[in-house]
Design a protein around this motif. Structure first.
Motif, PDB file in Angstrom:
ATOM      1  N   GLU A  59       5.902 -18.924  39.429  1.00  0.00           N
ATOM      2  CA  GLU A  59       7.495 -18.876  39.634  1.00  0.00           C
ATOM      3  C   GLU A  59       8.379 -18.054  39.786  1.00  0.00           C
ATOM      4  N   ILE A  60       9.583 -18.551  40.597  1.00  0.00           N
ATOM      5  CA  ILE A  60      10.482 -16.908  41.089  1.00  0.00           C
ATOM      6  C   ILE A  60      10.938 -16.479  39.971  1.00  0.00           C
ATOM      7  N   GLU A  61      11.869 -15.425  39.683  1.00  0.00           N
ATOM      8  CA  GLU A  61      12.233 -14.939  38.350  1.00  0.00           C
ATOM      9  C   GLU A  61      13.127 -13.912  39.487  1.00  0.00           C
ATOM     10  N   GLU A  62      14.799 -13.715  38.959  1.00  0.00           N
ATOM     11  CA  GLU A  62      15.665 -13.350  39.784  1.00  0.00           C
ATOM     12  C   GLU A  62      15.818 -11.629  38.569  1.00  0.00           C
ATOM     13  N   GLY A  63      15.712 -10.461  39.633  1.00  0.00           N
ATOM     14  CA  GLY A  63      15.617  -9.423  38.964  1.00  0.00           C
ATOM     15  C   GLY A  63      17.651  -8.469  39.506  1.00  0.00           C
ATOM     16  N   ASN A  87      20.957 -21.441  47.760  1.00  0.00           N
ATOM     17  CA  ASN A  87      20.349 -22.064  46.138  1.00  0.00           C
ATOM     18  C   ASN A  87      20.707 -21.705  45.180  1.00  0.00           C
ATOM     19  N   GLY A  88      22.746 -21.366  45.357  1.00  0.00           N
ATOM     20  CA  GLY A  88      23.491 -21.394  44.150  1.00  0.00           C
ATOM     21  C   GLY A  88      22.560 -19.946  43.000  1.00  0.00           C
ATOM     22  N   GLU A  89      21.954 -18.445  43.904  1.00  0.00           N
ATOM     23  CA  GLU A  89      21.273 -17.566  43.551  1.00  0.00           C
ATOM     24  C   GLU A  89      22.435 -16.957  43.959  1.00  0.00           C
ATOM     25  N   MET A  94      16.580  -8.419  43.834  1.00  0.00           N
ATOM     26  CA  MET A  94      15.165  -8.381  44.236  1.00  0.00           C
ATOM     27  C   MET A  94      14.491  -9.896  43.319  1.00  0.00           C
ATOM     28  N   VAL A  95      13.754 -10.349  43.886  1.00  0.00           N
ATOM     29  CA  VAL A  95      13.034 -11.628  42.852  1.00  0.00           C
ATOM     30  C   VAL A  95      11.564 -10.757  42.732  1.00  0.00           C
ATOM     31  N   GLY A 470      11.733 -21.334  48.756  1.00  0.00           N
ATOM     32  CA  GLY A 470      12.425 -20.988  49.815  1.00  0.00           C
ATOM     33  C   GLY A 470      13.497 -20.427  50.098  1.00  0.00           C
ATOM     34  N   ARG A 471      13.060 -19.355  49.526  1.00  0.00           N
ATOM     35  CA  ARG A 471      13.500 -18.269  49.942  1.00  0.00           C
ATOM     36  C   ARG A 471      13.931 -17.840  51.819  1.00  0.00           C
TER      37      ARG A 471
END
Lengths: 580, 580
Positions: A59-63, A87-89, A94-95, A470-471
């Motif tokens: 899964e994606i993790e925000e950096g 997407n609310g981010e 970085m991801v 979806g990035r």
């Protein structure tokens, strides 16, 4: 919707064992006649090591958050959607991928496009195949649309559907001939609209743009446009260029650089041994790389030439070696050098003005009459060929196309003039005979090294993972390259974070910043520590051809090793571990 | 007498196992800085397979008698001693080695000289090392004198004693830098006397001359001179040239050809894939080989270019492809081509006469005024660079040095002119953009392929065996090359049997006949059978870099395979047999 073929020939291909020797050779005679070589066929069976995170659910993790490299406020104002939340981010983050107990996103079939943009680089096919394999594994039933001949293919909707069976013939092969590349840009309003129409026609979830700094700047423009138009089509970039100038905190290396430098280093090494064996010639070798000298630096570290970058330095080195009785050697020249040569750039500037003012370039007498005495003297001493190159080639902006100038011949001429002056003055007693070479096209379509094959496969899969999540507006990144490949990390970096503002045609424009060789960097320090010895001693190092098996097969480029690993080789496999 | 060092470091080196990975790399840092690459170090440990006959006691067996290739009577009259009986044996007889119950000749120490003559070719070091290893094994206590910088070293008595420890650093390495090479000839009476003095000074039993056709002609002259002067010094030649033009019934291939063609084919293949990927340019690639086209033919068979050798043929091919929408491709050009181009050779002949008649070459207007209209038209349409090459370069005989002419650029210009004419006439509607390349120096000092490393080692040992048997005026030969290396046969062929008479400077002179590509030969037939397809289809074959391990490592060159083995690959190892 065109589905993927159900049978996975890749698996069969991979399991099939290679037979050694004559029987296999004979049975492959027909295939040979049409093209693929024995080694090319062997390489079809190489299985790039996959970073562990891509082997299971992830899964994606925000950096960290990033700022642009320059002009943050202006760049963000030009990309209003990409620089605000999606997407609310938070934007410009970085991801990275991390293992998850179940796959982080819906495993529905996706419809993705892929396009190659700019010059060829070894490994491009592996990116496309990595992307395809990712879709097969995690989003079965997906469609991959390959746009033909670069961005033009996106605008004109020239494409072919990429299916497993065709792709299998391109695994670990060089070149871009599966879908070919091109140098068009998608930037004017009507061009963006054309691309939008194509995206809608295919109902695309995303487009992966494989390209260099300009192509990735263009990817950001496309991502922004699609967001503004409310399209679901995401855009993810992949860092490609043999020039090595697409590099920053998050991108350690662009793909193709490793292989291309190995090909150039092989032939440069051969020529160095030739110079040392014949003791007759100085070889001047110009190398691709536009204004950046990364290729020249890497090849210098690989081959230990008697390099000097500046004309006067070359003459000094030749004179110094002549005193030791050595009238031979090798000089590497980055193709952008001519821009940094003071005398020549002054001459070029004067010629540009004369030609803009309407002086007929065919009338060389008139041209000379209008030059300053220094430039006129230089011009008259050049070879007829170089005079023509300086007068005939003009780009659309009215400038000399420096990359078309045979800098190596120009330098030979200038060094010869300088040494003739010194001989007349009694300060040079040696001989100076020189030969010119240019290496560029030779390295761009080589079979990718194990490093590039593995790196590109991971980049393609990374692009797939980012798309699936979806990035948009990111460059796919594969990091921790100093570790064995299975420990590599996978993620994405905002394209905007790589941008700064550049003055082009009178305007400040946001573009991805070109990474030139930094004077204080580890590879440059390593070089400057050795150059004086290499200039005088004959410590030539001939790296030999790229090997795909054996101890040296899994070493990545020396500049990468120096940047990341303190000079210890980056090895794809772990010597303590049997397989990857 | 200087004895060889007693300790055989070679054996230790061979037995030492290679450690993979970082630890070895770090420990070899110092060695790296001074030159040898990781792959170069790996190659030190390659052990060339030795033909079975050289592994145990052996003796000389007389074979067929030979006649000279031309002018037998005249050649024999010029070499009275070499063409009459020596050692009680018939002259001009092939010899070969056969197993014997005990070594056929006295195992006393020998004093031998060795000299490299002419251009570099991969494998030269292995010949010297093979010769050295033969002496170590069968004539312990022997001395090997390496003459420096070619025949000049023999005349000036510049030498170094070659000992095991130094030689071990050159096993399977490219280049000639151990003792270097040169292009001098030993032919005038005072030069022959100088060589004689050197032979006496070292009390030499023999000199091994490693060279091409001219150098081996010279070896015969030296052998004859030594016999006439009553010296014990024998002379044995070894067939070296990447050009491939030293070839006959007894010499299937000269060493270096296999490796050099593989290096060129690698980069040509890369460029072919580039052309196919970018679809923008025709690449014109000039290849070394002087007047012979063997390299061009081998590279064509390896890479499947859209080749045409004659200017009009190239224009036809371009036009034909344009009709299929293809404006790109690759054209291979042998460097001797310009001699065969009718228009250009007529122009060159006129220029030679004008310059001999004293017309000032710097005054191009005067030059043009003296040319025939056809030649003047051609001359004015050439690029300034080529005009200069045609006017400036003269060899000692007053002729244009055709090898200095950038034939590839000349051809591009001529093809462009032809296509412009066709466009004006409405018979050509395509585009023609071209790039020029030249490959030569890149291939001469490469790490030798497994084939060349093995072949050269056997040649060196063969020369040792012929020397030990007191033979002179022979070329060392290794035959049966279609079989695995251990089944290769070993012998010698009289140098005189390779000679014919050539008109040089107004006299008939005996020289070793240069082998040009024969139109009806198997490789040429294979090429002509395919060329029409390769011209139109894009069946490019990219051979990739030389591999030293893996299935493709032990294949010899394609022209050799076609000549000897009906197109099946010549493999050094027997697939049915674990080791050689």
């Amino acid at each position: 919707m065109v589905g993927l073929t159900a049978a996975p020939p890749a698996a069969g291909l991979r399991q099939q064992k290679l037979n050694n020797g004559a029987s296999q050779q004979a049975s492959n005679g027909a295939q040979e006649a049409q093209g693929i070589s024995a080694l090319g066929r062997e390489r079809l069976h190489f299985i790039p090591c996959l970073p562990e995170v891509l082997r299971g659910p992830h899964e994606i993790e925000e950096g960290d958050s990033r700022e642009c490299l320059g002009g943050h406020g202006v760049v963000c104002s030009l990309f209003p959607r990409l620089s605000t939340s999606q997407n609310g981010e938070s934007p410009l983050k970085m991801v990275s991928l991390r293992p998850a107990s179940s796959h982080g996103v819906e495993q529905r079939p996706l419809r993705l496009g892929v396009v190659l943009s700019g010059g060829q680089a070894p490994g491009g096919h592996n990116v496309i195949i990595g992307l395809h394999d990712y879709l097969q594994r995690w989003h079965p039933g997906s469609t991959l649309v390959g746009f033909l001949s670069g961005p033009r293919g996106v605008m004109r909707n020239d494409y072919k559907i990429l299916e497993a069976q065709e792709l299998d013939a391109y695994r670990n092969q060089g070149g871009f001939h599966l879908i070919c590349s091109g140098r068009d840009k998608i930037s004017k309003p009507e061009e963006l609209t054309a691309a939008e129409k194509t995206a809608k026609a295919h109902d695309l979830d995303g487009i992966v743009v494989i390209g260099g700094d300009d192509s990735n700047t263009n990817a950001a423009v496309l991502a922004e446009h699609f967001l503004q138009q409310g399209l679901k089509t995401r855009v993810i970039g992949v860092p490609k260029t043999i020039d090595g100038d697409l590099k920053n905190a998050d991108v350690s290396i662009s793909f193709g650089f490793d292989t291309a430098c190995k090909v150039y280093s092989e032939v440069i090494g051969n020529i160095m041994v030739d110079a040392m064996s014949a003791k007759k010639y100085y070889h001047f070798i110009r190398l691709m790389g536009r204004s950046a000298s990364h290729i020249t630096l890497e090849c210098a570290l690989q081959t230990h030439p008697q390099l000097a970058l500046i004309c006067e330095e070359i003459a000094d080195m030749v004179a110094q070696r002549a005193e030791l009785g050595k009238d031979f050697g090798v000089v590497l020249i980055p193709e952008g050098l001519v821009e940094f040569m003071h005398d020549v750039s002054a001459l070029i500037a004067e010629l540009n003005e004369l030609m803009a003012a309407g002086v007929n370039p065919a009338d060389q007498t008139a041209v000379v009459a209008h030059l300053t005495p220094e430039s006129a003297d230089l011009f008259c001493n050049l070879t007829p060929g170089i005079r023509s190159e300086l007068l005939e080639e003009r780009d659309p902006h009215g400038n000399v196309q420096v990359s078309h100038i045979e800098t190596e011949k120009l330098l030979i001429k200038l060094v010869g003039l300088e040494l003739a002056r010194r001989k007349a003055a009694g300060t040079f007693g040696g001989k100076f005979a020189a030969l010119a070479h240019f290496f560029g096209y030779e390295g761009r379509c080589s079979l990718p090294s194990n490093f590039d094959a593995t790196y590109c496969n991971a980049l393609g899969q990374a692009a797939g993972a980012l798309m699936a999540a979806g990035r948009t507006g990111l460059m796919a990144t594969v990091s921790n390259l100093q570790a064995p490949a299975r420990k590599w990390t996978v993620g994405g970096t905002p394209l905007l974070s790589m941008m700064h503002l550049e003055r082009r045609a009178g305007c400040d424009r946001p573009v991805i910043k070109k990474a030139l060789v930094e004077m204080g960097s580890a590879p440059m320090n390593s070089y400057t520590a050795s150059r004086a010895m290499w200039a005088i001693q004959d410590w030539c190092r001939s790296p030999g051809p790229i090997q795909f098996t054996g101890p040296s097969a899994n070493m990545a480029s020396m500049t990468l090793a120096l940047e990341l690993n303190d000079g210890l080789p980056c090895l794809l496999d772990d010597p303590q571990q049997a397989d990857c």
